[in-house]
Motif scaffolding. Structure first.
Motif, PDB file in Angstrom:
ATOM      1  N   LYS A 143       0.926  -1.189  -0.013  1.00 22.27           N
ATOM      2  CA  LYS A 143       0.127  -0.003   0.247  1.00 22.27           C
ATOM      3  C   LYS A 143       0.654   1.467  -0.014  1.00 22.27           C
ATOM      4  CE  LYS A 143      -3.312   0.345   2.882  1.00 22.27           C
ATOM      5  NZ  LYS A 143      -4.000   0.068   4.144  1.00 22.27           N
ATOM      6  N   ASP A 144       0.514   2.119  -0.919  1.00 21.25           N
ATOM      7  CA  ASP A 144       1.477   3.503  -1.019  1.00 21.25           C
ATOM      8  C   ASP A 144       1.528   4.198   0.261  1.00 21.25           C
ATOM      9  OD1 ASP A 144       2.320   3.107  -3.535  1.00 21.25           O
ATOM     10  OD2 ASP A 144       0.236   3.834  -4.386  1.00 21.25           O
ATOM     11  N   ASP A 145       0.315   4.269   1.270  1.00 19.25           N
ATOM     12  CA  ASP A 145       0.429   5.160   2.261  1.00 19.25           C
ATOM     13  C   ASP A 145       0.643   4.363   3.677  1.00 19.25           C
ATOM     14  OD1 ASP A 145      -1.824   3.419   2.434  1.00 19.25           O
ATOM     15  OD2 ASP A 145      -3.332   4.978   2.734  1.00 19.25           O
ATOM     16  N   HIS A 146       1.117   3.169   3.569  1.00 18.30           N
ATOM     17  CA  HIS A 146       1.742   2.484   4.646  1.00 18.30           C
ATOM     18  C   HIS A 146       3.183   2.977   5.192  1.00 18.30           C
ATOM     19  CE1 HIS A 146       3.059  -0.635   7.494  1.00 18.30           C
ATOM     20  NE2 HIS A 146       1.549  -1.126   7.682  1.00 18.30           N
ATOM     21  N   PRO A 147       3.280   3.191   6.447  1.00 18.62           N
ATOM     22  CA  PRO A 147       4.625   3.775   6.678  1.00 18.62           C
ATOM     23  C   PRO A 147       5.961   3.024   6.271  1.00 18.62           C
ATOM     24  CG  PRO A 147       2.872   3.692   8.549  1.00 18.62           C
ATOM     25  CD  PRO A 147       2.320   2.951   7.514  1.00 18.62           C
ATOM     26  N   LEU A 148       5.757   1.865   5.923  1.00 18.48           N
ATOM     27  CA  LEU A 148       6.761   1.025   5.573  1.00 18.48           C
ATOM     28  C   LEU A 148       7.405   1.537   4.129  1.00 18.48           C
ATOM     29  CD1 LEU A 148       6.247  -2.811   6.148  1.00 18.48           C
ATOM     30  CD2 LEU A 148       8.295  -1.545   6.605  1.00 18.48           C
ATOM     31  N   MET A 149       6.307   2.237   3.308  1.00 15.47           N
ATOM     32  CA  MET A 149       6.803   2.884   1.869  1.00 15.47           C
ATOM     33  C   MET A 149       8.039   3.674   2.303  1.00 15.47           C
ATOM     34  SD  MET A 149       6.585   2.502  -1.255  1.00 15.47           S
ATOM     35  CE  MET A 149       5.055   1.636  -1.658  1.00 15.47           C
ATOM     36  N   ASN A 150       7.681   4.559   3.185  1.00 14.88           N
ATOM     37  CA  ASN A 150       8.661   5.866   3.627  1.00 14.88           C
ATOM     38  C   ASN A 150       9.858   5.116   4.044  1.00 14.88           C
ATOM     39  OD1 ASN A 150       7.085   8.056   3.028  1.00 14.88           O
ATOM     40  ND2 ASN A 150       6.080   7.968   4.925  1.00 14.88           N
TER      41      ASN A 150
END
Length: 351
Positions: A301-308
């Motif tokens: 998911k783009d908005d999951h903190p893991l993406m950051n």
């Protein structure tokens, strides 16, 4: 962020790296100081089990092969190959030979093949016009690829490369991100051949002496040796791999973040520099052909903190990979009696 076990792109399970290094005098003042590096996304059949991929061109003064189709279809179906500017064709041919031997259907009962090759200009040290890299060297680099630790610095495609006026070449690093018991890794491999000595911002950096400028002072008459000392603006190829299940669009976003890691080191991204980033994921594969029109896959998911966290991992691993290319390099001699020394640091850049 935490580093992987090897602090390298091979911390991504299945990823393997292989080199062929060409080093030695030719006739006259010519010298071969070049090579080939192969990055394999996984140990299986890359044509039959493609990996999602994307690219980002920060500055397009480069002669890569295969990126148009990667951008169109979002998959990688060959090793990522690295070499010098005039050897892209030979390396493409050798990689094609290897892939054809594994897949008799390619170009016959199945589709064609897209081979990805990146390059940097090593002509200051290497007699690039001699085109010493041959197709068999690409095949050898692929066959020699292994996981775990691998040679870095002045080896493979990095043999003749120069970074920030010092000896550059191959460098690699990795970072990990964790959430709710799940762990993902981003690993980067770079081919560094860019920058002027006074641009570098690594801690403890001692800027090497700059070569004589190509443009003389008004009224002067520079010697031929001064003109010969002009070095090309250079380039960098950055290969980012992750085991996080990202699709092509998301990998394009990851590739853009790698350019921030490049910028952190100080480069101005010169006019004649090809700064090109290729990103791929081993989080899932895309099968070639078949009757089923659908693919079921797990993606981020783009908005999951893991993406950051993955973005940060790409930035940090790129920055350190460039440093590692300098730390692992060695004094190197080349054509016309030229030599480039390894980087000099007043203090430990890794603290």
């Amino acid at each position: 962020m935490k580093k992987g076990t090897f602090n390298a792109i091979t911390d991504i399970e299945g990823v393997a790296v292989g080199h062929v290094t060409l080093d030695g005098p030719l006739d006259g003042e010519d010298y071969r100081c070049t090579g080939v590096t192969a990055i394999l996304p996984h140990a299986g059949n890359l044509f039959k089990e493609k990996v999602p991929a994307a690219s980002f061109v920060l500055n397009g003064f480069g002669k890569t092969a295969g990126l148009i189709q990667v951008e169109e279809l979002g998959v990688l179906e060959s090793p990522v190959m690295l070499t010098n500017t005039f050897s892209v064709g030979a390396v493409l041919e050798g990689t094609l030979r290897h892939m054809l031997s594994e897949n008799p259907e390619i170009g016959d009962s199945s589709s064609s093949l897209n081979v990805v090759v990146g390059e940097c200009n090593d002509s200051f040290l290497n007699s690039m016009r001699r085109m010493e890299v041959r197709p068999e060297h690409a095949e050898q680099a692929i066959r020699s690829a292994t996981g775990g630790e691998f040679a870095q610095g002045a080896t493979g495609a990095g043999k003749g490369m120069i970074c920030y006026g010092a000896k550059g070449g191959i460098g690699s690093s990795s970072r990990t991100a964790e959430h709710a018991g799940r762990r993902f890794t981003v690993g980067t491999l770079v081919l560094t051949n860019f920058g002027r000595g006074n641009e570098c911002r690594f801690p403890g950096w001692v800027a090497p002496e700059e070569p004589a400028p190509e443009t003389p002072v008004a009224g002067s008459d520079p010697s031929a040796s001064d003109r010969d000392e002009k070095r090309p603006d250079g380039s960098v190829i950055i290969v980012v791999a992750t085991d996080a299940p990202l699709d092509s669009r998301q990998l394009g976003r990851l590739a853009k973040r790698a350019s921030i890691g490049l910028g952190r080191t100080g480069t101005h991204i010169h006019n004649g520099s090809g700064d090109i980033i290729i990103a791929f994921s081993t989080g899932y594969t895309v099968p070639h052909g078949g009757d089923d029109p659908l693919i079921v896959r797990e993606t981020f998911k783009d908005d999951h903190p893991l993406m950051n966290d993955l973005f940060q991992a790409a930035i940090e691993s790129t920055e350190e990979a460039i440093l590692q290319s300098l730390l692992h390099a060695e004094d190197t001699r080349g054509r016309k009696g030229r030599s480039v020394k390894k980087a000099d640091f007043e203090t430990d850049p890794l603290g």
